[in-house]
Design an enzyme around this catalytic site. Structure first.
Site, PDB file in Angstrom:
ATOM      1  N   ASP A 250       0.848  -1.190   0.000  1.00 34.67           N
ATOM      2  CA  ASP A 250       0.000   0.000   0.000  1.00 34.67           C
ATOM      3  C   ASP A 250       0.889   1.247   0.000  1.00 34.67           C
ATOM      4  O   ASP A 250       1.343   1.685   1.057  1.00 34.67           O
ATOM      5  CB  ASP A 250      -0.927  -0.026   1.226  1.00 34.67           C
ATOM      6  CG  ASP A 250      -1.852   1.192   1.261  1.00 34.67           C
ATOM      7  OD1 ASP A 250      -1.660   2.125   0.447  1.00 34.67           O
ATOM      8  OD2 ASP A 250      -2.754   1.212   2.122  1.00 34.67           O
TER       9      ASP A 250
ATOM     10  N   HIS B 239       0.660   7.980   4.015  1.00 35.22           N
ATOM     11  CA  HIS B 239       1.449   7.377   5.089  1.00 35.22           C
ATOM     12  C   HIS B 239       2.924   7.766   5.046  1.00 35.22           C
ATOM     13  O   HIS B 239       3.720   7.278   5.842  1.00 35.22           O
ATOM     14  CB  HIS B 239       1.302   5.850   5.024  1.00 35.22           C
ATOM     15  CG  HIS B 239      -0.124   5.411   4.930  1.00 35.22           C
ATOM     16  ND1 HIS B 239      -1.029   5.628   5.947  1.00 35.22           N
ATOM     17  CD2 HIS B 239      -0.826   4.815   3.922  1.00 35.22           C
ATOM     18  CE1 HIS B 239      -2.217   5.172   5.574  1.00 35.22           C
ATOM     19  NE2 HIS B 239      -2.116   4.672   4.350  1.00 35.22           N
TER      20      HIS B 239
HETATM   21  C1  LIG Z   1      -8.704  -3.178   0.418  1.00 33.60           C
HETATM   22  C2  LIG Z   1      -8.792  -1.702   0.314  1.00 33.60           C
HETATM   23  C3  LIG Z   1      -8.361  -1.009   1.546  1.00 33.60           C
HETATM   24  C4  LIG Z   1      -8.321   0.468   1.320  1.00 33.60           C
HETATM   25  C5  LIG Z   1      -7.587   1.135   2.431  1.00 33.60           C
HETATM   26  C6  LIG Z   1      -7.490   2.589   2.155  1.00 33.60           C
HETATM   27  C7  LIG Z   1      -6.040   2.995   1.894  1.00 33.60           C
HETATM   28  C8  LIG Z   1      -5.224   3.131   3.146  1.00 33.60           C
HETATM   29  O1  LIG Z   1      -3.901   3.470   2.762  1.00 33.60           O
HETATM   30  C9  LIG Z   1      -5.846   4.231   4.001  1.00 33.60           C
HETATM   31  C10 LIG Z   1      -5.534   4.084   5.437  1.00 33.60           C
HETATM   32  O2  LIG Z   1      -4.920   3.168   5.908  1.00 33.60           O
HETATM   33  S1  LIG Z   1      -6.170   5.344   6.444  1.00 33.60           S
HETATM   34  C11 LIG Z   1      -5.502   4.962   8.043  1.00 33.60           C
HETATM   35  C12 LIG Z   1      -6.376   4.099   8.883  1.00 33.60           C
HETATM   36  N1  LIG Z   1      -7.663   4.688   9.156  1.00 33.60           N
HETATM   37  C13 LIG Z   1      -7.795   5.712  10.017  1.00 33.60           C
HETATM   38  O3  LIG Z   1      -6.856   6.213  10.591  1.00 33.60           O
HETATM   39  C14 LIG Z   1      -9.224   6.223  10.205  1.00 33.60           C
HETATM   40  C15 LIG Z   1      -9.497   6.545  11.639  1.00 33.60           C
HETATM   41  N2  LIG Z   1     -10.922   6.805  11.821  1.00 33.60           N
HETATM   42  C16 LIG Z   1     -11.462   8.018  11.624  1.00 33.60           C
HETATM   43  O4  LIG Z   1     -10.760   8.992  11.347  1.00 33.60           O
HETATM   44  C17 LIG Z   1     -12.956   8.129  11.763  1.00 33.60           C
HETATM   45  O5  LIG Z   1     -13.437   7.050  12.517  1.00 33.60           O
HETATM   46  C18 LIG Z   1     -13.697   8.127  10.404  1.00 33.60           C
HETATM   47  C19 LIG Z   1     -13.281   9.380   9.605  1.00 33.60           C
HETATM   48  C20 LIG Z   1     -13.404   6.883   9.573  1.00 33.60           C
HETATM   49  C21 LIG Z   1     -15.178   8.196  10.649  1.00 33.60           C
HETATM   50  O6  LIG Z   1     -15.401   9.242  11.559  1.00 33.60           O
HETATM   51  P1  LIG Z   1     -16.757  10.071  11.628  1.00 33.60           P
HETATM   52  O7  LIG Z   1     -17.000  10.770  10.351  1.00 33.60           O
HETATM   53  O8  LIG Z   1     -16.711  10.862  12.895  1.00 33.60           O
HETATM   54  O9  LIG Z   1     -17.763   8.960  11.646  1.00 33.60           O
HETATM   55  P2  LIG Z   1     -18.516   8.211  12.816  1.00 33.60           P
HETATM   56  O10 LIG Z   1     -19.441   9.187  13.477  1.00 33.60           O
HETATM   57  O11 LIG Z   1     -17.600   7.413  13.663  1.00 33.60           O
HETATM   58  O12 LIG Z   1     -19.317   7.239  11.907  1.00 33.60           O
HETATM   59  C22 LIG Z   1     -20.097   7.763  10.833  1.00 33.60           C
HETATM   60  C23 LIG Z   1     -20.978   6.660  10.342  1.00 33.60           C
HETATM   61  O13 LIG Z   1     -20.182   5.648   9.706  1.00 33.60           O
HETATM   62  C24 LIG Z   1     -20.325   4.407  10.410  1.00 33.60           C
HETATM   63  N3  LIG Z   1     -19.036   3.745  10.465  1.00 33.60           N
HETATM   64  C25 LIG Z   1     -17.817   4.315  10.652  1.00 33.60           C
HETATM   65  N4  LIG Z   1     -16.864   3.354  10.645  1.00 33.60           N
HETATM   66  C26 LIG Z   1     -17.493   2.177  10.448  1.00 33.60           C
HETATM   67  C27 LIG Z   1     -17.064   0.840  10.353  1.00 33.60           C
HETATM   68  N5  LIG Z   1     -15.788   0.526  10.445  1.00 33.60           N
HETATM   69  N6  LIG Z   1     -17.991  -0.117  10.161  1.00 33.60           N
HETATM   70  C28 LIG Z   1     -19.298   0.196  10.046  1.00 33.60           C
HETATM   71  N7  LIG Z   1     -19.774   1.455  10.155  1.00 33.60           N
HETATM   72  C29 LIG Z   1     -18.875   2.411  10.349  1.00 33.60           C
HETATM   73  C30 LIG Z   1     -20.851   4.782  11.765  1.00 33.60           C
HETATM   74  O14 LIG Z   1     -21.606   3.756  12.331  1.00 33.60           O
HETATM   75  C31 LIG Z   1     -21.703   5.979  11.477  1.00 33.60           C
HETATM   76  O15 LIG Z   1     -22.942   5.568  10.938  1.00 33.60           O
HETATM   77  P3  LIG Z   1     -24.305   6.356  11.367  1.00 33.60           P
HETATM   78  O16 LIG Z   1     -24.003   7.812  11.242  1.00 33.60           O
HETATM   79  O17 LIG Z   1     -25.331   5.855  10.423  1.00 33.60           O
HETATM   80  O18 LIG Z   1     -24.541   5.962  12.785  1.00 33.60           O
END
Ligand SMILES: CCCCCCC[C@@H](O)CC(=O)SCCNC(=O)CCNC(=O)[C@H](O)C(C)(C)COP(=O)(O)OP(=O)(O)OC[C@H]1O[C@@H](n2cnc3c(N)ncnc32)[C@H](O)[C@@H]1OP(=O)(O)O
Length: 285
Positions: A188, A193
């Site tokens: 990736d 990153h």
């Molecule tokens: C194979 C392909 C792979 C591809 C990978 C991509 C490439 C990679 O290089 C990228 C990465 O590795 S990025 C690094 C790792 N990820 C992170 O650091 C993200 C950390 N998380 C965040 O910032 C927030 O949680 C964030 C921003 C993710 C969400 O935050 P908020 O906007 O505040 O949302 P939140 O209120 O928590 O949730 C909004 C709605 O979405 C649902 N939800 C969130 N995560 C979920 C999950 N994992 N599973 C299921 N549902 C999920 C919530 O339930 C919520 O839904 P609703 O509003 O309907 O209640």
């Protein structure tokens, strides 16, 4: 249109042939911090070919990375800006232990597209099989900022959480400063990153760690602490990436034993225990 949910869901699965070698497994284990501290001889099962065991989360990078990352983001109905993408969650089911070298056919497709208002949540499913049958199934949940609001299905509403009682085991895990630079060599190469300028486009003041790197570090912590270091006992691992991880920081991994499963919560020690992984479960034999 960058995201067309109906078209993405209707697209036929994409298949690919992948293969991997012992060197790829060794690199993956180093990428998730194996061998640290170097004085622990048990770590050699991750870093020495003659004793090699394959941590099941290797499946998420086997063949040079998820048949996604950048490729997943350019399939029918999906053409989104990488700077708007965050990995929101991951699950993996292993159907049998992974060999240290092998080849497989993978099939991937978008199985859900949820409209979260300010964002879209895509679920990309990858299935891998070899001549002996199914090897693993992965679901990646991908958060795409700014792509919601088309009036689509909002999907399940889950709020991250962790058990309230005291954990059975707690472990401090150091993330090396160069962890993301090493991990990206497993496939990736998202500049998020590595490149501060790109991270700024995504709204971060510095590069953040790959979600799948934290995922692998956490699974390794569970295997080493509660599963006697036996990688073959893992059946599945599911998590939600609730907050970012910065290279160089220390994570606290809290584990609760259940019946055939371990519930895990991971937080960033020096940021007031900010949640990093929530809703995390490892099932095992
Ligand atoms: C194979 C392909 C792979 C591809 C990978 C991509 C490439 C990679 O290089 C990228 C990465 O590795 S990025 C690094 C790792 N990820 C992170 O650091 C993200 C950390 N998380 C965040 O910032 C927030 O949680 C964030 C921003 C993710 C969400 O935050 P908020 O906007 O505040 O949302 P939140 O209120 O928590 O949730 C909004 C709605 O979405 C649902 N939800 C969130 N995560 C979920 C999950 N994992 N599973 C299921 N549902 C999920 C919530 O339930 C919520 O839904 P609703 O509003 O309907 O209640």
């Amino acid at each position: 249109m960058p995201l067309d949910a109906a078209r993405a869901l209707a697209a036929p699965p994409r298949t690919a042939r992948i293969s991997w070698a012992v060197k790829d497994v060794l690199l993956y284990h180093l990428g998730i911090g194996a061998g640290h501290p170097a004085t622990d001889p048990g770590e050699l099962r991750y870093t020495l070919e003659s004793r090699l065991h394959v941590l099941p989360s290797f499946a998420t990078v086997a063949g040079g990375g998820p048949p996604g990352v950048i490729r997943a983001l350019s399939m029918p109905g999906v053409d989104v800006d990488l700077a708007r993408v965050l990995h929101a969650g991951q699950s993996l089911t292993v159907h049998r232990p992974l060999p240290a070298e092998g080849s497989a056919t993978t099939s991937d497709r978008i199985v859900a597209v949820y409209d979260k208002g300010g964002a879209a949540l895509l679920v990309l499913r990858t299935e891998a099989a070899d001549t002996d049958g199914p090897l693993w199934t992965c679901d990646a949940r991908i958060h795409v900022r700014g792509e919601g609001g088309w009036g689509g299905d909002r999907g399940p509403s889950t709020r991250g959480g962790a058990p309230t009682g005291p954990p059975d085991r707690t472990l401090g895990v150091a993330v090396r400063e160069e962890q993301a630079l090493l991990y990206r060599l497993t496939g990736d190469r998202n500049p998020l990153h590595a490149d501060t300028a790109f991270a700024a486009l995504a709204g971060f003041d510095r590069p953040i760690l790959h979600g799948l790197c934290t995922y692998g570090m956490t699974l390794k912590a569970v295997v080493d602490t509660l599963l006697d270091g036996d990688v073959t006992r893992v059946r599945s691992c599911a998590t939600r990436f609730a907050g970012v991880v910065h290279p160089g920081e220390t994570l606290r991994v809290r584990m609760w034993r259940g019946d055939g499963e371990v519930t895990v919560a991971v937080s960033a020690v020096d940021r007031g225990e900010a949640p990093v992984l929530t809703d995390t479960t490892v099932t095992h034999s």
